[in-house]
Design a protein around this motif. Structure first.
Motif, PDB file in Angstrom:
ATOM      1  N   GLU B   8       0.838  -1.199   0.000  1.00 40.81           N
ATOM      2  CA  GLU B   8       0.000   0.000   0.000  1.00 40.81           C
ATOM      3  C   GLU B   8       0.876   1.254   0.000  1.00 40.81           C
ATOM      4  O   GLU B   8       0.628   2.204  -0.734  1.00 40.81           O
ATOM      5  N   ASP B   9       1.920   1.228   0.823  1.00 41.11           N
ATOM      6  CA  ASP B   9       2.758   2.412   0.926  1.00 41.11           C
ATOM      7  C   ASP B   9       3.363   2.777  -0.420  1.00 41.11           C
ATOM      8  O   ASP B   9       3.383   3.941  -0.804  1.00 41.11           O
ATOM      9  N   PHE B  10       3.896   1.778  -1.135  1.00 39.58           N
ATOM     10  CA  PHE B  10       4.587   2.087  -2.381  1.00 39.58           C
ATOM     11  C   PHE B  10       3.626   2.334  -3.533  1.00 39.58           C
ATOM     12  O   PHE B  10       3.971   3.021  -4.485  1.00 39.58           O
ATOM     13  N   SER B  11       2.420   1.769  -3.468  1.00 40.76           N
ATOM     14  CA  SER B  11       1.501   1.988  -4.590  1.00 40.76           C
ATOM     15  C   SER B  11       1.100   3.455  -4.671  1.00 40.76           C
ATOM     16  O   SER B  11       0.793   3.957  -5.743  1.00 40.76           O
ATOM     17  N   GLN B  12       1.142   4.156  -3.538  1.00 39.03           N
ATOM     18  CA  GLN B  12       0.763   5.567  -3.575  1.00 39.03           C
ATOM     19  C   GLN B  12       1.778   6.414  -4.330  1.00 39.03           C
ATOM     20  O   GLN B  12       1.490   7.540  -4.712  1.00 39.03           O
ATOM     21  N   PHE B  13       2.988   5.872  -4.523  1.00 41.59           N
ATOM     22  CA  PHE B  13       3.996   6.606  -5.287  1.00 41.59           C
ATOM     23  C   PHE B  13       3.916   6.299  -6.771  1.00 41.59           C
ATOM     24  O   PHE B  13       4.666   6.867  -7.556  1.00 41.59           O
ATOM     25  N   GLY B  14       3.026   5.384  -7.136  1.00 36.04           N
ATOM     26  CA  GLY B  14       2.867   5.086  -8.548  1.00 36.04           C
ATOM     27  C   GLY B  14       3.996   4.286  -9.158  1.00 36.04           C
ATOM     28  O   GLY B  14       4.244   4.374 -10.357  1.00 36.04           O
ATOM     29  N   ILE B  15       4.698   3.501  -8.349  1.00 37.06           N
ATOM     30  CA  ILE B  15       5.733   2.633  -8.913  1.00 37.06           C
ATOM     31  C   ILE B  15       5.430   1.192  -8.540  1.00 37.06           C
ATOM     32  O   ILE B  15       4.787   0.921  -7.527  1.00 37.06           O
ATOM     33  N   SER B  16       5.914   0.277  -9.371  1.00 41.46           N
ATOM     34  CA  SER B  16       5.606  -1.132  -9.167  1.00 41.46           C
ATOM     35  C   SER B  16       6.509  -1.729  -8.085  1.00 41.46           C
ATOM     36  O   SER B  16       7.503  -1.119  -7.668  1.00 41.46           O
ATOM     37  N   LYS B  17       6.148  -2.931  -7.661  1.00 43.17           N
ATOM     38  CA  LYS B  17       6.960  -3.621  -6.670  1.00 43.17           C
ATOM     39  C   LYS B  17       8.359  -3.889  -7.219  1.00 43.17           C
ATOM     40  O   LYS B  17       9.358  -3.810  -6.494  1.00 43.17           O
ATOM     41  N   GLU B  18       8.444  -4.211  -8.526  1.00 45.49           N
ATOM     42  CA  GLU B  18       9.755  -4.479  -9.122  1.00 45.49           C
ATOM     43  C   GLU B  18      10.636  -3.240  -9.077  1.00 45.49           C
ATOM     44  O   GLU B  18      11.831  -3.316  -8.778  1.00 45.49           O
ATOM     45  N   GLU B  19      10.040  -2.092  -9.388  1.00 43.00           N
ATOM     46  CA  GLU B  19      10.815  -0.850  -9.334  1.00 43.00           C
ATOM     47  C   GLU B  19      11.273  -0.568  -7.909  1.00 43.00           C
ATOM     48  O   GLU B  19      12.412  -0.159  -7.669  1.00 43.00           O
ATOM     49  N   LYS B  20      10.375  -0.794  -6.963  1.00 50.92           N
ATOM     50  CA  LYS B  20      10.723  -0.570  -5.565  1.00 50.92           C
ATOM     51  C   LYS B  20      11.865  -1.488  -5.139  1.00 50.92           C
ATOM     52  O   LYS B  20      12.842  -1.037  -4.531  1.00 50.92           O
ATOM     53  N   ASP B  21      11.743  -2.771  -5.489  1.00 53.31           N
ATOM     54  CA  ASP B  21      12.794  -3.726  -5.111  1.00 53.31           C
ATOM     55  C   ASP B  21      14.132  -3.348  -5.720  1.00 53.31           C
ATOM     56  O   ASP B  21      15.184  -3.511  -5.098  1.00 53.31           O
ATOM     57  N   LYS B  22      14.090  -2.843  -6.953  1.00 49.78           N
ATOM     58  CA  LYS B  22      15.336  -2.453  -7.604  1.00 49.78           C
ATOM     59  C   LYS B  22      15.988  -1.289  -6.861  1.00 49.78           C
ATOM     60  O   LYS B  22      17.195  -1.276  -6.635  1.00 49.78           O
ATOM     61  N   LEU B  23      15.173  -0.315  -6.459  1.00 49.36           N
ATOM     62  CA  LEU B  23      15.716   0.834  -5.726  1.00 49.36           C
ATOM     63  C   LEU B  23      16.307   0.398  -4.388  1.00 49.36           C
ATOM     64  O   LEU B  23      17.384   0.843  -3.988  1.00 49.36           O
TER      65      LEU B  23
END
Lengths: 353, 236
Positions: B8-23
């Motif tokens: 939920e937290d990351f979806s509000q930034f408009g990026i996917s889980k894959e993008e988040k994991d990469k960061l």
């Protein structure tokens, strides 16, 4: 999280990151000490332990992998970076000229046509870094450092000597007591993909890069085999001592030091999970050194057939693994050199068929 | 539950889980490589923030990525990514504290979460263990001096241990002055120049790394142990 790591996994990871590669024997001892389970009799448990670590490490592009030290056939484990990106370029204390010097040494070692995988210190110190300019300039293009080539030219002899000792201390290279430079454990671990991408000849038995290996005496044959693979092929499988490819007689003698140690399985039992590295490096021009001494020339000259085996008894100077001190890395009784280019062409042709 | 919250937290930034994991993976790698390169010097939060903001401009995203990387470093590697608040030399604390924002003075170090006995047995690198001893001795001297000591007094104590500032080939430490300067870069000590009636005086003070809770406690234990050892030796 069903695959949670506990403190035992953390001990192994931090130990390998902090102290560097561990022999299989030492890692097994650590595993047994931590878990009270015997990795020899409960191999699947040990493999699961390593697999769990690797699943977790992959989130940051690291891997705990095994490799074989091609000089003594022992298995070692280490944690390596599997992706070459701008972050990994930060992960070194070496300067650009030092890295160029390391690359020049590595190339001189792996391009040894007699597959002895060694050069003398004096030879290393006299290596020219000019052939590294392109690689260095490309990798530094974003930094816009026009003086990099000058830095390479100004890299002094004493700086090379200091760098050599640092590379040995950090286990990227190995230095024997009689001044011979060989690949270190970290090079075997880290450069596995580089060996493959640069199309180095591979061992006919295990298909890994045959950097330190024995060559078939037939000049027209390209087969090379690691010493420990020869042992496995001829002694454990009880097959005739001939080349598996062309049938030429292969005079195999058990090195004296090896005959004394217990025969054990040389196949690596590391993690089954392999993360394909995407590192590719262009192959630099061969290093040509006009100042090779006469002794070196007999050994290293690729256009000349050597009538004598390498008489050097290479003693390993690794204080941390004193238990390995008894295992001398004696070379094959006779080695045959062939033209490197011809071998490369022949091998490429073989792959097409 | 936690995973749902994270999603939920990351979806509000408009990026996917894959993008988040990469960061998160990139930030972890940066922490590990930079820590190695700089021998454990604290890494500024601003550097970590820029890893995210160079490609993503969502507000508060860097904070979430940093927090996620903290959890991953602990979960996977057993390292605590500890936040430190940069301290100012005492003579400058009043004049500058109001001008410098809090965010700019945050930095991070990696600390092993293993128990000390396990760490010492399996992880301590014998090639660098002498630096830890050196660090503890120097910090203890400054600590006993009340947390601040004139430069000359400190070097006087070090010379009694055979560590001169001009020594460049000490059998264990190599260049003593360099080893000492590294303590400043690692933020165990900080240098303070004070103008006085007799001219400039250089002081060394404990910095945020040495003032950090667990480290501070360990220094006290270490000093009391030395005192006890000396007492028993004297009695014998």
């Amino acid at each position: 999280m069903s695959s949670a790591l506990n403190w035992r996994h953390h001990v192994v990871i931090q130990s390998l990151l902090s102290r560097g590669p561990l022999s299989e024997k030492d890692l097994h001892a650590m595993f047994q000490d931590l878990t009270k389970r015997n990795p020899g009799t409960e191999r699947q448990l040990f493999d699961s332990f390593i697999l769990k670590i690797n699943k977790a490490l992959s989130c940051a592009n690291f891997e705990l992998r095994a490799c074989i030290d091609q000089y003594d056939g022992q298995v070692y484990y280490g944690v390596v970076n599997t992706v070459s990106d701008e972050h990994s370029k930060l992960g070194t204390k070496y300067t650009v000229p030092q890295i160029a010097f390391y690359k020049a040494i590595i190339e001189a070692i792996v391009q040894d046509a007699s597959a002895n995988a060694a050069i003398f210190s004096i030879h290393a110190l006299n290596l020219s870094l000019d052939s590294q300019v392109t690689i260095v300039t490309d990798s530094q293009s974003q930094g816009s450092q026009p003086n990099v080539p000058t830095a390479l030219k100004n890299f002094s002899l004493s700086q090379k000597e200091k760098t050599l000792h640092e590379l040995v201390r950090d286990q990227w290279l190995d230095l024997t007591t009689d001044g011979v430079i060989r690949l270190g454990l970290k090079s075997f671990l880290d450069l596995r993909s580089w060996f493959r991408n640069n199309d180095l000849p591979s061992c006919h038995v295990c298909n890994e890069a045959g950097i330190k290996a024995e060559l078939c005496q037939n000049e027209n044959c390209t087969v090379r085999i690691h010493h420990y693979c020869l042992k496995q092929l001829f002694l454990q499988r009880k097959v005739a001592e001939v080349c598996p490819s062309c049938g030429t007689s292969w005079p195999y003698t058990v090195p004296k030091a090896e005959a004394e140690q217990t025969e054990d399985d040389n196949e690596p039992r590391g993690s089954k999970q392999v993360i394909k590295s995407e590192r590719k490096r262009r192959r630099a021009n061969r290093v040509v050194d006009d100042e090779v001494g006469s002794n070196n020339q007999d050994e290293l000259n690729e256009s000349r057939e050597s009538q004598h085996g390498n008489g050097l008894v290479q003693k390993r100077g690794r204080p941390r693994r004193s238990d390995d001190a008894d295992i001398g890395g004696s070379d094959a009784s006779q080695s045959l050199t062939a033209i490197s280019d011809a071998r490369r062409v022949t091998r490429s042709s073989a792959r097409l068929s | 539950m936690r995973m749902a919250n994270a999603a939920e937290d990351f979806s509000q930034f408009g990026i996917s889980k894959e993008e988040k994991d990469k960061l998160v993976g990139e930030l972890i790698r940066y922490m590990l490589f930079k820590t190695h390169q700089n021998s454990g010097c604290p890494i500024k939060r601003e550097e970590l923030t820029q890893l995210v903001t160079k490609n993503y401009h969502q507000r508060n995203l860097p904070t979430f990525v940093i927090n996620e990387a903290k959890e991953k470093l602990s979960f996977v590697f057993g390292y605590e990514m500890r936040e430190l608040q940069r301290t100012q030399p005492s003579s400058k604390a009043r004049t500058q504290s109001s001008q410098q924002s809090v965010a700019d003075s945050k930095s991070y170090i990696l600390i092993s979460q293993l128990p000390p006995n396990v760490y010492e047995k399996y992880v301590v690198d014998v090639n660098t263990a002498h630096l830890s001893g050196f660090t503890f001795v120097i910090i203890s001297i400054v600590y006993l001096a009340g947390g601040k000591i004139p430069e000359e007094n400190l070097w006087s104590q070090m010379r009694r241990m055979g560590l001169g500032e001009t020594e460049s080939s000490h059998p264990v430490l190599g260049n003593v002055k360099q080893a000492f300067e590294l303590l400043v870069q690692q933020r165990y000590l900080q240098k303070d120049k004070v103008n006085g009636p007799e001219g400039n005086t250089v002081y060394y003070e404990l910095a945020e790394r040495a003032l950090d809770g667990p480290m501070n406690d360990r220094i006290k234990e270490y000093i009391s142990q030395i005192v006890q050892d000396n007492t028993s030796v004297g009695a014998a």
